[in-house]
Design a protein around this motif. Structure first.
Motif, PDB file in Angstrom:
ATOM      1  N   CYS A 106       0.827  -1.223   0.000  1.00 22.18           N
ATOM      2  CA  CYS A 106       0.000   0.000   0.000  1.00 22.18           C
ATOM      3  C   CYS A 106       0.855   1.265   0.000  1.00 22.18           C
ATOM      4  O   CYS A 106       0.680   2.165   0.836  1.00 22.18           O
ATOM      5  CB  CYS A 106      -0.953  -0.007   1.197  1.00 22.18           C
ATOM      6  N   THR A 107       1.776   1.346  -0.941  1.00 21.25           N
ATOM      7  CA  THR A 107       2.619   2.525  -1.102  1.00 21.25           C
ATOM      8  C   THR A 107       1.772   3.774  -1.294  1.00 21.25           C
ATOM      9  O   THR A 107       0.754   3.746  -1.983  1.00 21.25           O
ATOM     10  CB  THR A 107       3.560   2.336  -2.310  1.00 21.25           C
ATOM     11  N   ASN A 108       2.210   4.870  -0.687  1.00 23.27           N
ATOM     12  CA  ASN A 108       1.501   6.160  -0.760  1.00 23.27           C
ATOM     13  C   ASN A 108       0.059   6.049  -0.266  1.00 23.27           C
ATOM     14  O   ASN A 108      -0.840   6.737  -0.765  1.00 23.27           O
ATOM     15  CB  ASN A 108       1.514   6.701  -2.196  1.00 23.27           C
ATOM     16  N   ASN A 109      -0.148   5.181   0.719  1.00 22.11           N
ATOM     17  CA  ASN A 109      -1.473   5.015   1.336  1.00 22.11           C
ATOM     18  C   ASN A 109      -2.554   4.609   0.332  1.00 22.11           C
ATOM     19  O   ASN A 109      -3.727   4.958   0.481  1.00 22.11           O
ATOM     20  CB  ASN A 109      -1.899   6.297   2.054  1.00 22.11           C
ATOM     21  N   SER A 110      -2.147   3.880  -0.698  1.00 15.63           N
ATOM     22  CA  SER A 110      -3.131   3.393  -1.664  1.00 15.63           C
ATOM     23  C   SER A 110      -3.996   2.325  -1.006  1.00 15.63           C
ATOM     24  O   SER A 110      -3.559   1.639  -0.079  1.00 15.63           O
ATOM     25  CB  SER A 110      -2.415   2.795  -2.882  1.00 15.63           C
ATOM     26  N   PRO A 111      -5.259   2.183  -1.443  1.00 14.31           N
ATOM     27  CA  PRO A 111      -6.148   1.193  -0.812  1.00 14.31           C
ATOM     28  C   PRO A 111      -5.644  -0.219  -1.062  1.00 14.31           C
ATOM     29  O   PRO A 111      -5.088  -0.508  -2.125  1.00 14.31           O
ATOM     30  CB  PRO A 111      -7.500   1.439  -1.507  1.00 14.31           C
ATOM     31  N   SER A 241      -6.508  -7.085   5.409  1.00 15.33           N
ATOM     32  CA  SER A 241      -6.885  -5.876   4.664  1.00 15.33           C
ATOM     33  C   SER A 241      -7.535  -6.216   3.328  1.00 15.33           C
ATOM     34  O   SER A 241      -8.158  -5.363   2.702  1.00 15.33           O
ATOM     35  CB  SER A 241      -5.658  -4.999   4.426  1.00 15.33           C
ATOM     36  N   SER A 312     -12.867  -1.292   6.364  1.00 20.28           N
ATOM     37  CA  SER A 312     -12.226  -0.866   7.615  1.00 20.28           C
ATOM     38  C   SER A 312     -11.876  -2.029   8.526  1.00 20.28           C
ATOM     39  O   SER A 312     -11.064  -1.881   9.444  1.00 20.28           O
ATOM     40  CB  SER A 312     -13.146   0.098   8.369  1.00 20.28           C
ATOM     41  N   ARG A 339     -12.308   9.207  -2.906  1.00 18.40           N
ATOM     42  CA  ARG A 339     -10.968   9.079  -3.508  1.00 18.40           C
ATOM     43  C   ARG A 339     -11.050   8.857  -5.014  1.00 18.40           C
ATOM     44  O   ARG A 339     -10.032   8.614  -5.668  1.00 18.40           O
ATOM     45  CB  ARG A 339     -10.211   7.924  -2.850  1.00 18.40           C
TER      46      ARG A 339
END
Length: 388
Positions: A106-111, A241, A312, A339
């Motif tokens: 999940c680089t750069n807070n990607s889903p 996740s 979540s 998003r």
């Protein structure tokens, strides 16, 4: 496979140095999106088309990769657009979702990728390898199959890239660059014999399957999964996740991944007759979730799976049904839409609309369940209950 091969002839464009120079604004750092042992990669526009330009790190590597990509086209192999031989540059289609490694962590807070996306990607990698291995008269071996060499497009479909490095490994006196990152995915027999075969790719595929399933680092991963299966604790390793993995499917993937990572080649399964026949059915319509239990983010493992938001991973307070038929926590699914996502978090199919319908029946059940837990306090629920 033969039909795909017969349809694979395509035009390769020849670009001038001036074309590439203008597209990248003289190869400005702002256009650079990658710098690996394969070469530097730039994102730019050519003829109103978004592309990736890779300046190969060596002429030999450039020639090896061109020789492979010039011959064939496949839905799960990167589309090769053109070359500029003068500067050893390759021009590819641009894939906006980066590589599988970035999506796993999940680089750069990607889903995070849903379990359904992950199953599809495993199937696509397997299919692309079958295509390469069925080449006549000599099978094509990728030889450097790792998550960073699997790119993801806008629809979360995967495509193999970075061909040719494996051939450089076999040159006398050469050693694979960035060996630490490669070693967990490398065929152990290649390390001792120097011989790459199709079963070398099968080993790498096995490590990737276990990686996608668990989200864990690759080093000693097969040993950890084997121990979990033996102790019936696979659910503790599954990447939560990804949502509610169907139990039977997750176990099948774990078993086939382990069989692919056998240390000796003769013990590894045949890609077509033993691996594909297991994976291909899993890529069809997603089955209903059948995990016997689901561990929520709060640490409790007895919460009914239907009460957990698949985004979540918490007990839902305001369950809402989206147009894909799945129920989500209202805040989580609205953030998903905010998003810019217009596809289902569970199936990755396009949503007919972004409307939400309150799931009042489920909300009533959750409320009753939480009341019961308050009447019979359990320390494992205290943090979760304080939130709800």
């Amino acid at each position: 496979m033969n039909e795909l091969r017969n349809q694979s002839t395509h035009v390769i464009l020849d670009f001038s140095c001036k074309d590439l120079d203008q597209a990248t604004e003289h190869f400005k750092n702002a256009s650079e999106v990658g710098d690996t042992e394969y070469g530097r990669t730039y994102k730019c526009m050519i003829h109103n088309t978004k592309v990736a330009i890779k300046l190969s790190s060596s002429q030999r590597l450039f020639q090896q990769e061109v020789s492979i990509l010039r011959q064939w086209r496949h839905p799960n192999i990167i589309t090769f657009i053109g070359v500029c031989s003068k500067v050893s540059a390759l021009v590819y289609e641009w894939l906006p979702n980066g590589n599988l490694e970035d999506r796993i962590i999940c680089t750069n807070n990607s889903p995070p990728l849903s379990w359904y996306n992950r199953t599809q990607i495993i199937g696509e990698i397997c299919w692309a390898l079958l295509f390469l291995h069925s080449n006549k008269p000599t099978a094509l071996v990728h030889g450097d199959l790792r998550p960073c060499n699997i790119l993801i497009d806008a629809n979360y479909r995967s495509k193999l890239c970075s061909f040719g490095m494996s051939n450089l490994f076999l040159q006398p006196g050469t050693f694979p660059p960035n060996l630490t990152a490669r070693l967990p995915y490398m065929d152990p027999e290649f390390n001792t014999t120097g011989e790459l075969t199709t079963l070398s790719d099968v080993y790498s595929l096995g490590v990737i399957i276990l990686r996608v399933l668990t989200g864990m680092p690759p080093l000693t991963l097969s040993e950890k999964v084997a121990e979990a299966l033996e102790s019936d604790s696979l659910h503790l390793l599954i990447d939560k996740s990804a949502g509610d993995w169907p139990y039977i499917e997750a176990k099948q993937l774990a078993l086939i991944g382990l069989s692919c990572t056998e240390m000796t080649r003769k013990k590894r399964p045949d890609l077509l007759n033993e691996v594909w026949i297991v994976i291909e059915p899993l890529t069809r319509k997603p089955p209903a979730a059948t995990w016997p239990y689901l561990q929520s983010a709060s640490g409790d493992s007895s919460v009914p799976a239907a009460f957990i938001c698949p985004i979540s991973m918490e007990i839902m307070k305001d369950p809402q049904v989206a147009s894909d038929g799945f129920t989500y926590e209202a805040e989580a699914i609205r953030c998903w839409f905010d998003r810019g996502n217009s596809r289902s978090p569970m199936t990755n199919l396009a949503l007919p609309n972004l409307n939400l319908v309150p799931n009042r029946v489920l909300r009533s059940f959750i409320h009753e369940y939480l009341q019961q837990q308050q009447q019979q306090p359990n320390p494992a629920y205290q943090e979760q209950l304080s939130k709800t």
